[in-house]
Write a protein that holds these residues in place. Structure first.
Motif, PDB file in Angstrom:
ATOM      1  N   LYS A  87      10.407   6.823  30.432  1.00  0.00           N
ATOM      2  CA  LYS A  87      10.737   8.102  29.802  1.00  0.00           C
ATOM      3  C   LYS A  87      12.218   8.140  29.405  1.00  0.00           C
ATOM      4  O   LYS A  87      12.560   8.603  28.317  1.00  0.00           O
ATOM      5  CB  LYS A  87      10.389   9.263  30.738  1.00  0.00           C
ATOM      6  N   THR A  88      13.087   7.632  30.267  1.00  0.00           N
ATOM      7  CA  THR A  88      14.523   7.621  29.977  1.00  0.00           C
ATOM      8  C   THR A  88      14.834   6.702  28.796  1.00  0.00           C
ATOM      9  O   THR A  88      15.530   7.102  27.860  1.00  0.00           O
ATOM     10  CB  THR A  88      15.324   7.158  31.223  1.00  0.00           C
ATOM     11  N   TRP A  89      14.328   5.470  28.836  1.00  0.00           N
ATOM     12  CA  TRP A  89      14.610   4.492  27.769  1.00  0.00           C
ATOM     13  C   TRP A  89      14.100   4.955  26.418  1.00  0.00           C
ATOM     14  O   TRP A  89      14.622   4.560  25.386  1.00  0.00           O
ATOM     15  CB  TRP A  89      13.996   3.137  28.094  1.00  0.00           C
ATOM     16  N   ASN A  90      13.047   5.769  26.419  1.00  0.00           N
ATOM     17  CA  ASN A  90      12.418   6.195  25.171  1.00  0.00           C
ATOM     18  C   ASN A  90      12.666   7.659  24.834  1.00  0.00           C
ATOM     19  O   ASN A  90      12.070   8.195  23.904  1.00  0.00           O
ATOM     20  CB  ASN A  90      10.911   5.902  25.236  1.00  0.00           C
ATOM     21  N   HIS A  91      13.553   8.318  25.597  1.00  0.00           N
ATOM     22  CA  HIS A  91      13.920   9.718  25.370  1.00  0.00           C
ATOM     23  C   HIS A  91      12.678  10.610  25.309  1.00  0.00           C
ATOM     24  O   HIS A  91      12.551  11.464  24.438  1.00  0.00           O
ATOM     25  CB  HIS A  91      14.758   9.857  24.090  1.00  0.00           C
ATOM     26  N   GLU A 110      16.170  -7.702  29.351  1.00  0.00           N
ATOM     27  CA  GLU A 110      15.592  -8.005  28.050  1.00  0.00           C
ATOM     28  C   GLU A 110      14.865  -6.747  27.600  1.00  0.00           C
ATOM     29  O   GLU A 110      14.128  -6.146  28.358  1.00  0.00           O
ATOM     30  CB  GLU A 110      14.616  -9.173  28.240  1.00  0.00           C
ATOM     31  N   SER A 111      15.094  -6.324  26.371  1.00  0.00           N
ATOM     32  CA  SER A 111      14.393  -5.158  25.839  1.00  0.00           C
ATOM     33  C   SER A 111      13.218  -5.607  24.992  1.00  0.00           C
ATOM     34  O   SER A 111      13.367  -6.472  24.139  1.00  0.00           O
ATOM     35  CB  SER A 111      15.325  -4.305  24.989  1.00  0.00           C
ATOM     36  N   LEU A 112      12.073  -5.031  25.267  1.00  0.00           N
ATOM     37  CA  LEU A 112      10.858  -5.344  24.530  1.00  0.00           C
ATOM     38  C   LEU A 112      10.408  -4.114  23.769  1.00  0.00           C
ATOM     39  O   LEU A 112      10.551  -3.001  24.243  1.00  0.00           O
ATOM     40  CB  LEU A 112       9.738  -5.738  25.499  1.00  0.00           C
ATOM     41  N   ALA A 113       9.851  -4.344  22.606  1.00  0.00           N
ATOM     42  CA  ALA A 113       9.234  -3.260  21.845  1.00  0.00           C
ATOM     43  C   ALA A 113       7.738  -3.413  22.051  1.00  0.00           C
ATOM     44  O   ALA A 113       7.141  -4.388  21.624  1.00  0.00           O
ATOM     45  CB  ALA A 113       9.598  -3.368  20.376  1.00  0.00           C
ATOM     46  N   TYR A 114       7.134  -2.465  22.768  1.00  0.00           N
ATOM     47  CA  TYR A 114       5.714  -2.538  23.107  1.00  0.00           C
ATOM     48  C   TYR A 114       4.949  -1.494  22.311  1.00  0.00           C
ATOM     49  O   TYR A 114       5.305  -0.316  22.309  1.00  0.00           O
ATOM     50  CB  TYR A 114       5.515  -2.309  24.609  1.00  0.00           C
ATOM     51  N   GLN A 148       2.252   3.975  18.937  1.00  0.00           N
ATOM     52  CA  GLN A 148       3.641   4.326  19.216  1.00  0.00           C
ATOM     53  C   GLN A 148       4.346   3.115  19.812  1.00  0.00           C
ATOM     54  O   GLN A 148       3.776   2.373  20.608  1.00  0.00           O
ATOM     55  CB  GLN A 148       3.685   5.497  20.210  1.00  0.00           C
ATOM     56  N   THR A 149       5.603   2.890  19.427  1.00  0.00           N
ATOM     57  CA  THR A 149       6.378   1.779  19.982  1.00  0.00           C
ATOM     58  C   THR A 149       7.209   2.299  21.142  1.00  0.00           C
ATOM     59  O   THR A 149       7.957   3.266  21.001  1.00  0.00           O
ATOM     60  CB  THR A 149       7.281   1.148  18.911  1.00  0.00           C
ATOM     61  N   ILE A 150       7.045   1.648  22.284  1.00  0.00           N
ATOM     62  CA  ILE A 150       7.748   2.008  23.517  1.00  0.00           C
ATOM     63  C   ILE A 150       8.728   0.889  23.850  1.00  0.00           C
ATOM     64  O   ILE A 150       8.357  -0.281  23.856  1.00  0.00           O
ATOM     65  CB  ILE A 150       6.756   2.163  24.701  1.00  0.00           C
TER      66      ILE A 150
END
Length: 185
Positions: free
Chosen positions: A54-58, A27-31, A68-70
């Motif tokens: 770091k990988t998921w958010n480049h 499940e992907s969450l926007a935090y 900031q949205t992570i």
């Protein structure tokens, strides 16, 4: 070394026999980053690594800023209902609100069936969406999801009860949405 192998074997046996499981789906969450948070604190909160964040958010460094949205990917857990299980107990054991489980599983009542597989959200305060279809109204949508009309209106910044076909509504069981606990617990 033998103790470690035995421990691993026992743990694997216990987990495979358990009603609680983790599927391969994530499940992907926007935090949204809050004051004082770091990638490490966010990683710890969601039981992932800083490297994964770091990988998921480049990201090339560990620097983040407030607001900031992570993106966070967490495995989807499931629970198989056993005789005597109550939704309130399942929610409590997973540190969730009853509404979190109800919304994740599109349940309109607290009744469960033995053998039923429930999706267990990764965090308290589930957010999902509903795309308005022909014949939908806020009243019907609220009934289907076990939410109040006023909660849906508040979360979507609506001033009226009117919805349009194709419109995407945000639904929440977040403790911040004051009426949801009373409506679903």
């Amino acid at each position: 070394m033998k103790k470690q192998k035995l421990y691993s074997l026992l743990l694997a046996t216990f987990l495979s026999a358990s009603a609680f499981s983790v599927s391969a789906h994530a499940e992907s969450l926007a935090y949204k980053v809050k004051s004082g948070e770091t990638l490490t604190s966010i990683a710890n909160r969601y039981h992932v690594s800083v490297s994964q964040l770091k990988t998921w958010n480049h990201l090339t460094s560990e620097k983040i800023r407030i607001g900031q949205t992570i993106t966070v990917s967490v495995p989807e857990a499931t629970y198989k209902v056993k005789k005597g299980d109550l939704i309130t107990t399942i929610a409590k054991n997973h540190h969730l609100l009853v509404a979190d489980i109800k919304i994740s599983n599109h349940l309109t009542s607290d009744r469960l069936k033995v053998g039923q597989t429930l999706k267990i959200p990764s965090h308290k305060g589930v957010y999902l969406t509903h795309t308005v279809k022909t014949g939908d109204s806020l009243s019907l949508i609220s009934r289907d999801y076990g939410l109040s009309v006023s909660n849906i209106k508040k979360f979507n910044n609506f001033t009226t009860d009117k919805v349009r076909i194709g419109q995407v509504l945000k639904l929440t069981a977040s403790p911040a949405a004051h009426t949801i606990q009373a409506a679903c617990s």
